[in-house]
Design a protein around this motif. Structure first.
Motif, PDB file in Angstrom:
ATOM      1  N   VAL A   1      10.811   8.552  -8.525  1.00 48.03           N
ATOM      2  CA  VAL A   1       9.442   7.954  -7.719  1.00 48.03           C
ATOM      3  C   VAL A   1      10.004   6.377  -7.361  1.00 48.03           C
ATOM      4  O   VAL A   1      10.008   6.110  -6.192  1.00 48.03           O
ATOM      5  N   ILE A   2      10.367   5.863  -8.427  1.00 44.51           N
ATOM      6  CA  ILE A   2      11.021   4.603  -8.324  1.00 44.51           C
ATOM      7  C   ILE A   2      12.085   4.331  -7.349  1.00 44.51           C
ATOM      8  O   ILE A   2      12.412   3.582  -6.411  1.00 44.51           O
TER       9      ILE A   2
ATOM     10  N   GLY B   1       0.773  -1.241   0.110  1.00 44.21           N
ATOM     11  CA  GLY B   1       0.095   0.001  -0.105  1.00 44.21           C
ATOM     12  C   GLY B   1       0.760   1.286   0.085  1.00 44.21           C
ATOM     13  O   GLY B   1       0.588   2.040  -0.869  1.00 44.21           O
ATOM     14  N   SER B   2       1.740   1.285   0.911  1.00 40.72           N
ATOM     15  CA  SER B   2       2.576   2.553   0.933  1.00 40.72           C
ATOM     16  C   SER B   2       3.476   2.991  -0.299  1.00 40.72           C
ATOM     17  O   SER B   2       3.280   4.228  -1.031  1.00 40.72           O
ATOM     18  N   PRO B   3       4.133   1.939  -1.058  1.00 35.26           N
ATOM     19  CA  PRO B   3       4.731   2.490  -2.261  1.00 35.26           C
ATOM     20  C   PRO B   3       3.484   2.552  -3.501  1.00 35.26           C
ATOM     21  O   PRO B   3       4.096   3.523  -4.291  1.00 35.26           O
TER      22      PRO B   3
ATOM     23  N   VAL C   1      18.356   7.769 -12.885  1.00 32.22           N
ATOM     24  CA  VAL C   1      17.273   8.749 -12.531  1.00 32.22           C
ATOM     25  C   VAL C   1      17.610   9.965 -13.142  1.00 32.22           C
ATOM     26  O   VAL C   1      18.559  10.593 -12.867  1.00 32.22           O
ATOM     27  N   HIS C   2      16.656  10.719 -13.611  1.00 32.14           N
ATOM     28  CA  HIS C   2      16.685  12.078 -14.072  1.00 32.14           C
ATOM     29  C   HIS C   2      15.576  12.874 -13.693  1.00 32.14           C
ATOM     30  O   HIS C   2      14.302  12.541 -13.553  1.00 32.14           O
ATOM     31  N   TYR C   3      15.758  14.055 -13.043  1.00 33.74           N
ATOM     32  CA  TYR C   3      14.894  14.951 -12.788  1.00 33.74           C
ATOM     33  C   TYR C   3      14.483  16.376 -13.621  1.00 33.74           C
ATOM     34  O   TYR C   3      15.283  16.435 -14.649  1.00 33.74           O
ATOM     35  N   ASP C   4      13.495  16.981 -13.253  1.00 30.70           N
ATOM     36  CA  ASP C   4      13.057  17.986 -14.186  1.00 30.70           C
ATOM     37  C   ASP C   4      14.084  19.204 -14.439  1.00 30.70           C
ATOM     38  O   ASP C   4      14.188  19.986 -15.524  1.00 30.70           O
TER      39      ASP C   4
ATOM     40  N   LEU D   1       0.835   4.011  -3.115  1.00 30.06           N
ATOM     41  CA  LEU D   1       0.203   5.371  -3.178  1.00 30.06           C
ATOM     42  C   LEU D   1       1.536   6.536  -3.566  1.00 30.06           C
ATOM     43  O   LEU D   1       1.009   7.248  -4.227  1.00 30.06           O
ATOM     44  N   ILE D   2       2.732   6.211  -3.308  1.00 32.53           N
ATOM     45  CA  ILE D   2       3.585   7.158  -3.870  1.00 32.53           C
ATOM     46  C   ILE D   2       3.825   6.882  -5.290  1.00 32.53           C
ATOM     47  O   ILE D   2       3.870   8.007  -6.058  1.00 32.53           O
ATOM     48  N   PHE D   3       3.657   5.547  -5.770  1.00 35.42           N
ATOM     49  CA  PHE D   3       3.584   5.546  -7.278  1.00 35.42           C
ATOM     50  C   PHE D   3       2.562   6.464  -7.845  1.00 35.42           C
ATOM     51  O   PHE D   3       2.628   6.913  -9.050  1.00 35.42           O
ATOM     52  N   LEU D   4       1.414   6.218  -7.268  1.00 36.06           N
ATOM     53  CA  LEU D   4       0.052   7.002  -7.780  1.00 36.06           C
ATOM     54  C   LEU D   4       0.260   8.256  -7.926  1.00 36.06           C
ATOM     55  O   LEU D   4      -0.231   9.025  -9.089  1.00 36.06           O
ATOM     56  N   ALA D   5       0.901   8.806  -6.644  1.00 37.34           N
ATOM     57  CA  ALA D   5       1.196  10.303  -6.795  1.00 37.34           C
ATOM     58  C   ALA D   5       2.059  10.588  -8.017  1.00 37.34           C
ATOM     59  O   ALA D   5       1.821  11.704  -8.482  1.00 37.34           O
ATOM     60  N   GLY D   6       3.115   9.914  -8.273  1.00 39.32           N
ATOM     61  CA  GLY D   6       4.055  10.111  -9.271  1.00 39.32           C
ATOM     62  C   GLY D   6       3.306   9.980 -10.801  1.00 39.32           C
ATOM     63  O   GLY D   6       3.719  10.775 -11.598  1.00 39.32           O
ATOM     64  N   LEU D   7       2.577   9.092 -10.679  1.00 41.26           N
ATOM     65  CA  LEU D   7       1.886   8.732 -12.281  1.00 41.26           C
ATOM     66  C   LEU D   7       1.089   9.996 -12.511  1.00 41.26           C
ATOM     67  O   LEU D   7       0.639  10.460 -13.585  1.00 41.26           O
ATOM     68  N   ARG D   8       0.227  10.530 -11.383  1.00 36.12           N
ATOM     69  CA  ARG D   8      -0.585  11.875 -11.624  1.00 36.12           C
ATOM     70  C   ARG D   8       0.018  12.883 -12.026  1.00 36.12           C
ATOM     71  O   ARG D   8      -0.542  13.971 -12.481  1.00 36.12           O
TER      72      ARG D   8
END
Length: 297
Positions: A211-212, A168-170, A290-293, A172-179
């Motif tokens: 996020v990953i 559940g915890s990861p 890993v690349h950031y904006d 929700l974090i993945f879901l926030a990242g997908l959004r």
């Protein structure tokens, strides 16, 4: 100094409860355990300095130490990627704009809230016992099950399944990242006729990489610290045949069952170093995937 305070004071203000707790409550025991790791201490008599004696015994003569490492590394190697993969799959399903998304998120997060409890560990032990629900369901399709918990070949993997169930915890974090991924990228790729699997590998995974990485570090640390489920399911011994002898279970027994607190302190610092090494390797490897904006390259 004024510029530094203007930029960082709000952050330190929000961190202040943790900082106060660390310096006032945690730092002292941490330093005490470091000292005790170089002593022979049974919590009754005064600590006796033995230098590197605990570490020498640990690495050269303690076979159960190596067994605990083997069990823990095997668990981490299976539990972390499976949990993250399952969490990502569920997050992608929930990212479809369901009307009752809040209800589904709560339902899927519930195992993470309950998973570390004593009751769930006992329930899990009963589910995978010789007469448990799992074997009863297998019997319906003509498969004869085994006592998954008492079989050294399968006992560890029942805890891996428990870890995957606590996704559940990861999730929700993945879901926030997908959004946070722009939908117009998917729309443009769909117009170009890009297959779904290529959209996943060329859009979702690269943009979700931070996020990953965050989930990977957190779940790796948590997996190394797994204790309650292993302790309850193995009755606190690591049985059967030390197949559930997690490092934390071994450390707990050395400290509070055999009262070898000095040796247990040395084990704790070895675990800290192992977690630190894996975390450092994750950060070192992140610059390649890993690349950031705000990356300028």
């Amino acid at each position: 100094m004024k510029r530094f305070l203007a930029r960082n004071a709000p952050g330190y203000l929000f961190l202040s409860p943790w900082l106060l707790g660390f310096f006032l409550l945690a730092l002292g025991p941490i330093l005490a355990s470091l000292y005790l790791s170089f002593t022979r201490y049974d919590m009754v008599s005064d600590p006796r300095w033995i230098g590197l004696g605990n570490y020498e015994y640990m690495f050269t003569r303690d076979r159960r130490f190596w067994k605990a490492l083997e069990v823990t590394f095997t668990y981490v190697a299976f539990a972390v990627p499976l949990r993250l993969a399952f969490a990502l799959a569920v997050a992608m399903l929930l990212d479809k704009g369901l009307r009752t998304i809040g209800l589904y998120r709560a339902i899927f997060y519930l195992p993470s809230l309950l998973g570390a409890s004593i009751a769930i560990a006992i329930l899990w032990r009963e589910l995978f016992s010789a007469t448990g629900v799992v074997n009863q369901m297998l019997a319906l399709i003509g498969i004869e099950g085994t006592d998954w918990i008492t079989n050294p070949k399968t006992s560890l993997y029942t805890l891996v399944m428990l870890a995957v169930w606590q996704f559940g915890s990861p999730m929700l974090i993945f879901l926030a990242g997908l959004r946070g991924i722009p939908k117009d990228l998917y729309e443009a790729a769909e117009i170009d006729g890009t297959p779904r699997w290529r959209r996943f590998t060329r859009i979702t995974l690269p943009l979700l990489a931070p996020v990953i990485f965050f989930n990977l570090v957190l779940q790796t640390i948590e997996s190394f610290k797994t204790f309650s489920s292993a302790f309850i399911i193995s009755n606190g011994t690591g049985a059967p045949a030390d197949s559930l002898l997690f490092f934390t279970v071994y450390l707990f027994n050395e400290a509070f069952k055999f009262f070898r607190m000095g040796y247990a302190s040395a084990l704790a610092w070895v675990l800290l170093i192992i977690i630190g090494v894996f975390t450092a390797l994750a950060f070192l490897s992140s610059k390649y995937w890993v690349h950031y904006d705000n990356d300028r390259d």
